[in-house]
Design a protein around this motif. Structure first.
Motif: not given
Length: 149
Positions: A48-52, A80
Motif C-alpha cells: 500500500d506504499g508503506i506495508s507489505y 490496500t
C-alpha cells in the motif's frame, strides 16, 4: 512484480491468514524441501506504499523462517490492507493444502461480517470463495443475515 524480500518486512496479520490454523507438519515438510534446494512459487503480498501484507503463502513463509532463510520470493501487487483481506478470502482453492470446512467458513464469514461485503449476493460470495451458494446461504442464515438470494 516478483522480487526477493526480507522476511521481516512482511506483515503477517490474522485477518489475512485464510486458514484457521497452521499445519506444523506442512511447515516442516516445506522447510526440509527448502533446505534440500526446492523452489516454491512466490508468496503473494499487497503493498500500500508503506506495508507489505502477506495474503497467500503463510506455510511457505513459515517454512523459510524454519529453514533459517532471511528472504523469500514475493509477487508484489499494489493494494490496500482491505484489498489484501478481500483477496485472502479467495486463496488456497486450487493449490497447496486442501481447505478444511473451517477454512471455507472463515473465508465466507470474513465477507459476511463486513459492512460492505455482506451486501454481496450468495452467488457472488460463493464464486469468490470457491464454495457453493448453498454453503454461503446456510452461513448467512445462521448469523441472521439472510437476503433470500
Amino acid at each position: 512484480m516478483n522480487k526477493v524480500m526480507n522476511i521481516g518486512a512482511l506483515v503477517m496479520d490474522e485477518r489475512l491468514q485464510s486458514r484457521t490454523e497452521i499445519n506444523e507438519g506442512t511447515v516442516s515438510e516445506y522447510a526440509e524441501a527448502i533446505l534440500e534446494g526446492a523452489d516454491f512459487p512466490p508468496v503473494l503480498v499487497y503493498f500500500d506504499g508503506i506495508s507489505y501484507y502477506l495474503t497467500d503463502g503463510y506455510h511457505r513463509l513459515l517454512a523459510h523462517k524454519r529453514a533459517q532463510k532471511v528472504s523469500i520470493l514475493c509477487n508484489v501487487v499494489q493494494g490496500t490492507l482491505r484489498d489484501a483481506v478481500f483477496h485472502s478470502t479467495g486463496v488456497n482453492t486450487d493449490h497447496g493444502m486442501r481447505r478444511t470446512y473451517a477454512d471455507k467458513r472463515k473465508a465466507v464469514m470474513t465477507l459476511l461480517d463486513d459492512f460492505e461485503w455482506e451486501g454481496m449476493g450468495n452467488s457472488q460470495i460463493a464464486k469468490h470463495c470457491r464454495v457453493s451458494p448453498s454453503f454461503v446461504s446456510d452461513l448467512r442464515k445462521g448469523v441472521g443475515k439472510d437476503t433470500g438470494d
